[in-house]
Write a protein that holds these residues in place. Structure first.
Motif, mmCIF file in Angstrom:
data_model
loop_
_atom_site.group_PDB
_atom_site.id
_atom_site.type_symbol
_atom_site.label_atom_id
_atom_site.label_comp_id
_atom_site.label_asym_id
_atom_site.label_seq_id
_atom_site.Cartn_x
_atom_site.Cartn_y
_atom_site.Cartn_z
ATOM 1 N N ASP A 332 -20.409 -55.470 39.543
ATOM 2 C CA ASP A 332 -20.680 -54.522 40.623
ATOM 3 C C ASP A 332 -19.840 -54.940 41.831
ATOM 4 O OD1 ASP A 332 -21.604 -52.929 42.640
ATOM 5 O OD2 ASP A 332 -23.697 -53.591 42.540
ATOM 6 N N SER A 334 -19.302 -53.054 44.450
ATOM 7 C CA SER A 334 -19.646 -52.257 45.629
ATOM 8 C C SER A 334 -20.228 -53.106 46.746
ATOM 9 C CB SER A 334 -20.629 -51.154 45.242
ATOM 10 O OG SER A 334 -21.881 -51.712 44.846
ATOM 11 N N ALA A 361 -23.707 -58.089 40.851
ATOM 12 C CA ALA A 361 -22.989 -58.379 42.094
ATOM 13 C C ALA A 361 -23.018 -59.851 42.454
ATOM 14 C CB ALA A 361 -23.589 -57.562 43.243
#
Length: 669
Positions: A332, A334, A361
């Motif tokens: 991830d 983002s 993440a």
């Protein structure tokens, strides 16, 4: 070439009576068997070895390698000895409740009340214990549970009853199973022969660490040669010593005995590969005769075998048994900000879902670490923040390392030759460490350290999306490094890049290759907190009794060492305190398996107060994570915990710091 006869070393057998009867002759005493039933519930006498074999079972405590055990009860109501069928009745209560309750005898209470009265009460009805035969040293022993508070008078009475009603008679020893029992044994009369654990295990030949089967090429590699040896995942390695680390291999045989939480055994458990220690392995003539050959190596809880096979047989086995490719959570990218650990988990999700959502993440280590602060119980996890995977990915792209990695993976010479692969990976790591960090990222980390951790030496710990997966921890694959915000000799920038570069270490690559993990799918986040350069003690623990998979004797397995000396990668010749802490039992008994040689003889690494503080923390961790990580298919559940005791200015005594808690993969098949 004609296959050589296979080599077989039998430790014990649970079902094959002829194997059991092949053990050493128990002595010159005249033996008249007392049991005529082939499958009895119990016997009040043991007239011969066959009697014992019909009643005995493998001890619930699997640390007793080369041993066979039968549980005993001395009933003070009628002064009778009962040796129970320990396969049919694995705990004392099972037998007592069915056979010694009512019909003119006092009623045996339910299990909880029975355990409370019969292990701890001075007015108990039963003297509970076991007869254990240790095959290696050829010793018969009477033992009580390590937490049993039986007096010396009770022990002596049971010992005499067993001695006088058994064929081994005067060959019987009493074996204390904990320090508390050792202390009570000092009060025994001289006619009770006592043998220590050290004496029993001094001549132990084999130690089963992890069970499994493999077809592999048998190779001998000294620990000094490991750094330059190129081992493949189809190699079965014989080692002279216990190494600090090893690349993925099919199986391990060490001449030196290991600790159950040694780094190479944790790796073996995670990989599901067999691992044993064998006295004299390095010079064993039968093993040496198989050097360089393809072999079938099988390790069970009770024995191990090795026999020569053909290369074609090995290839056929690998085609069927190579692990299925292991998927990892997609990265991830983002999340693009440094994140305080308190903000890492989504508060709108339950813990299990929040961890799953955070791993892509922030990786497994940081995500599990974020739960610790929620548990309480004075776990005292150090204040921390996480660097998301995004910045690792950004670093690769900005310097073209992503393209270079793709080229390596497509290069036949890289794929086909281990030495070439190692050389090319080392060059990649060197170039990654030499490349500069992104300027904005570097400034953000520096500002974070100055604002929240001024003047502290910080630890940058690896946290990938390819760890703490089902059946695969990824433990020890990657590097953690320390550094300061402003330092010419120990800069944080170098620490970050060294951790990122460790994704491409030879051993990490080989481990992923073996498990079928897509290399480019792996992302490296960082868990960052203060370092502990001068800790008083450090260790690892399992929140379950690694020697008792039955659950009958729950406890915490703890491996702890003085100062900062490693417990999972100890220096040659260094031993640690290894113990089972029966935290849930009255009196909280402690059973020491080994002692550290870095402290004075007779001393322990942890004080009683520190041990209780650690036990309280482990109990809280075990209970909290039980709702997140269910038992595996074998029913095993434990958390693998890393901890330290370190001085803090505002406290007079060292303080416990829990640094990590991750699910343990289990104890092998």
């Amino acid at each position: 070439m004609q296959a050589r006869p296979h080599l077989r070393r039998v430790l014990l057998s649970l079902s094959l009576a002829p194997v059991l009867l092949a053990c050493r002759d128990p002595g010159p005493e005249a033996q008249v068997c007392a049991i005529t039933d082939q499958d009895p519930d119990s016997s009040q006498t043991l007239g011969c070895r066959e009697d014992f074999d019909r009643l005995a079972a493998k001890p619930l405590n699997s640390a007793k390698v080369n041993a066979y055990s039968a549980k005993t009860l001395v009933d003070t109501f009628d002064d009778q000895l009962y040796v129970q069928n320990s396969d049919r009745y694995p705990i004392h209560w099972d037998f007592a409740f069915e056979h010694l309750s009512g019909q003119g005898k006092p009623i045996v209470p339910q299990l909880g009340d029975f355990n409370q009265s019969e292990y701890y009460s001075p007015g108990r009805r039963f003297y509970l214990g076991a007869i254990t035969y240790y095959e290696g040293p050829d010793k018969w022993t009477y033992e009580i549970s390590p937490y049993d508070t039986a007096s010396a008078k009770m022990i002596a009475a049971a010992y005499a009853k067993i001695r006088d009603n058994s064929f081994f008679g005067e060959r019987l020893y009493f074996h204390p199973t904990s320090e508390a029992v050792e202390h009570e044994a000092e009060e025994l009369p001289e006619w009770v022969k006592v043998i220590t654990t050290e004496a029993l295990y001094a001549d132990q030949e084999v130690q089963i660490l992890n069970t499994g089967e493999t077809y592999a090429k048998l190779v001998f590699v000294s620990s000094a040669e490991l750094d330059s040896a190129y081992l493949g995942f189809r190699d079965l390695v014989v080692l002279d010593k216990v190494p600090n680390d090893i690349s993925v291999v099919s199986g391990i045989i060490t001449e030196a005995f290991q600790t159950p939480l040694s780094h190479i055994n944790v790796l073996s458990q995670s990989r599901g590969t067999p691992n044993i220690a064998l006295a004299g392995a390095w010079t064993d003539e039968e093993l040496r005769a198989l050097e360089g050959e393809w072999v079938r190596f099988v390790v069970t809880a009770d024995d191990w075998t090795i026999e020569e096979v053909s290369a074609a047989q090995a290839e056929a086995w690998w085609q069927e048994h190579r692990p299925a490719p292991l998927g990892v959570p997609a990265k991830d990218l983002s999340v693009q900000a440094l994140t305080d650990i308190e903000e890492l988990l989504d508060p709108m999700l339950d813990d299990e879902a929040a961890i799953d959502a955070a791993v892509p993440a922030f990786g497994g280590k940081a995500s599990n670490y974020a739960v610790l602060a929620k548990i309480g119980a004075n776990l005292n996890p150090p204040k921390a923040f996480a660097v998301p995977i995004y910045f690792y990915d950004q670093f690769l792209v900005e310097h073209g390392f992503d393209v270079r990695i793709a080229q390596l993976l497509a290069d036949d010479s890289f794929r086909d030759d281990a030495q070439t692969r190692d050389t090319m990976l080392a060059s990649l790591r060197d170039d990654m460490v030499a490349a500069p960090l992104n300027a904005e990222f570097e400034a953000a980390v520096l500002a974070k350290l100055d604002a929240d951790y001024p003047g502290l030496r910080m630890r940058f710990r690896s946290s990938t999306n390819a760890e703490d997966l089902e059946g695969f921890t990824g433990a020890g694959l990657y590097t953690s490094k320390s550094g300061y915000a402003m330092s010419a000799e120990d800069p944080f920038q170098a620490a970050i890049k060294q951790v990122w570069a460790s994704v491409w270490s030879f051993r990490a690559f080989e481990e992923r290759e073996y498990r079928g993990i897509e290399h480019t799918a792996v992302g490296m986040a960082l868990l960052v907190h203060r370092s502990f350069p001068d800790e008083e003690a450090n260790g690892v623990a399992l929140t379950a009794n690694i020697f008792d998979q039955s659950g009958a004797e729950p406890g915490f397995y703890i491996n702890v060492q003085e100062g900062g000396a490693s417990v999972v990668k100890p220096s040659p010749g260094v031993s640690t305190d290894q113990l089972i802490y029966h935290f849930d039992f009255p009196g909280q008994p402690v059973v020491y398996i080994a002692h550290s040689n870095l402290v004075a003889p007779g001393e322990k690494v942890l004080t009683n107060a520190e041990l209780y503080e650690l036990g309280t923390a482990l109990d809280a961790i075990h209970s909290y994570f039980a709702g997140i990580y269910p038992p595996n298919e074998d029913g095993w559940y434990a958390m693998d915990v890393e901890f330290k005791f370190d001085d803090v200015d505002e406290f007079d005594e060292p303080v416990l710091w829990v640094k990590q808690a991750r699910p343990h993969p289990g104890l092998g098949d």
